[in-house]
Design an enzyme around this catalytic site. Sequence first.
Site, PDB file in Angstrom:
ATOM      1  CE1 TYR A  99      -3.479   2.793   0.825  1.00  0.00           C
ATOM      2  CE2 TYR A  99      -2.024   3.486   2.486  1.00  0.00           C
ATOM      3  CZ  TYR A  99      -3.238   3.858   1.708  1.00  0.00           C
ATOM      4  OH  TYR A  99      -3.523   4.904   1.663  1.00  0.00           O
ATOM      5  CG  HIS A 126      -3.532  14.772   1.110  1.00  0.00           C
ATOM      6  ND1 HIS A 126      -3.379  14.354   0.057  1.00  0.00           N
ATOM      7  CD2 HIS A 126      -4.392  14.182   1.989  1.00  0.00           C
ATOM      8  CE1 HIS A 126      -4.148  13.320   0.207  1.00  0.00           C
ATOM      9  NE2 HIS A 126      -4.787  13.079   1.234  1.00  0.00           N
ATOM     10  CG  ASN A 131      -0.473   7.308   6.770  1.00  0.00           C
ATOM     11  OD1 ASN A 131      -0.407   6.253   6.419  1.00  0.00           O
ATOM     12  ND2 ASN A 131      -1.672   8.229   7.240  1.00  0.00           N
ATOM     13  NE  ARG A 155     -16.188  22.509  53.999  1.00  0.00           N
ATOM     14  CZ  ARG A 155     -17.309  21.905  53.784  1.00  0.00           C
ATOM     15  NH1 ARG A 155     -17.190  20.494  53.948  1.00  0.00           N
ATOM     16  NH2 ARG A 155     -18.302  22.336  53.444  1.00  0.00           N
TER      17      ARG A 155
END
Length: 525
Positions: free
Chosen positions: A52, A82, A194, A294
């Site tokens: 891939y 991108h 990635n 408190r």
Amino acid sequence: MPLLLNNSLLELNDFISIINNDHDFEISEERCEKLKESYNFLFDFSKDKIIYGINTGLGPMAQYKIQKDEQVQLQLNLIRSHAVGAGNPLDDATLKAAMLARLNSFLQGKSGVHYSCIELLSQMIKKNILPFIPEHGGVGASGDLVQLAHLGLNLIGEGKVKYQGEWCSTEEVFKKEELQTIQIKLREGLAIINGTSVMTGMGINNLQEAKNLFNWSLSLSCIMNEIVESFDDHFSDELNFAKRHKGQREVARQMQAILGNSKRILKREEHFFTDQNLDQDIFSKKVQEYYSLRCVPQILGPVFDTINNCAHVLEDELNSANDNPIVSLSEENVLHGGNFHGDYISLEMDKLKMVTTRMSMLSERQLNFLFNNKINKILPPFINLGKLGLNLGMQAMQFTATSTTAECQTISNPMYVHSIPNNNDNQDIVSMGTNSAILCQRVLNNTRQVLAIQIIAVCQAIDYLKIESKLSPFTQKLYSMARDIVPVFIEDTPKYEEMAAIEKLIKECEIKLPTFVESEMSLTV
């Protein structure tokens, strides 16, 4: 001596020291050889196999075969297509942290990138050449695809970078600094974009800010208890060790350390466990303080624990290989999966922004106590040191603190559960991790503003009550630091510049809390 980066854990403190330019670094020879071995293995392994992102398309187009003569162009197309981020550029600290986080991910030796990526990233970090990365664009599923594509654009010599405080063309800066762009060989484009490095880098910076705000919040809570002459049993070991939470116990111990020498903290045994109060129908001294005073160990204890858990998660992510696919030299295999998914960071940033918002809420409630004379019964309204009616004191500052806290509450809704499928439903569940980190950063900035107002308020209260000499040495020092910036005031004048100056003090002064115990959870920096 430069810090040697090898296969061992890069600790968060060392990461921050590099980001702050406090420490140089070098990559060990052993690590260099391992990185080259990883690349060489992947180069040979992919010659006769379908891998891939090397000889396939990307995302939902992974079913398309990429021919050998098109493989380099695929990587360039991926980076350029991108680089579509929008909005303001990320701050300098985040930009540098993102680069170092990406570098350290590559150093795990499981990405199979050409060594030119390691060399150029290292040089950019050392020379403080920062990528132009806009804040918007990532959904945090295949990592920070869009944001890291802008870094990838720089690595191939395109786009723009920040150099000596100015935005310049990458080509111009690289030529001046004699830097060589990366060599696209196999999957360098995919490996660069990635991963979870932007959200991780920003997350580590957020963590450091949260630690510091915690220290200030706890310190101010201690001063609040001094102002009202609180009893010491609510932060005692006996009470807090009745619960098993580590954070609550540690906060109580730190309060003991801060307030141990204060002349303003009372012992219940000397006031309510004697005969002198038995015949009173209404007690002049409040038996128990409001919760914001408190219950500090119970409120800040979970904050403490959340910050420490966040540190462990961030350090694990920083030292992980977080792209896809992963090269395994030991098994001589390439494994496809989803290590780029940002769920771990998304969830921790959501948690961190929630506990930071909690600190803003605690500060706002403590401010309200100081400003409301009907409930504190020891101070004038809005700690007005001038003429009541004519002067207004800190009345308007409460508006700012309240509105800012409200914004924190709204943007603290979790991003982790706001998944929106996209990428033709290939990315059908996403983390939104970078969005979560960006919103967390905004909450941190907001909370710093609220704490700045509280610092001014407690100083005014201390001066009205004339109790500086009775404070603990630790809180006296904080009072003096603040008063050096904002002197006591009576007349009504604009205070926005003083507020900004105190906010700057909080950001730049990382106070160290005294503590009775050495703890693995210690937040001192």
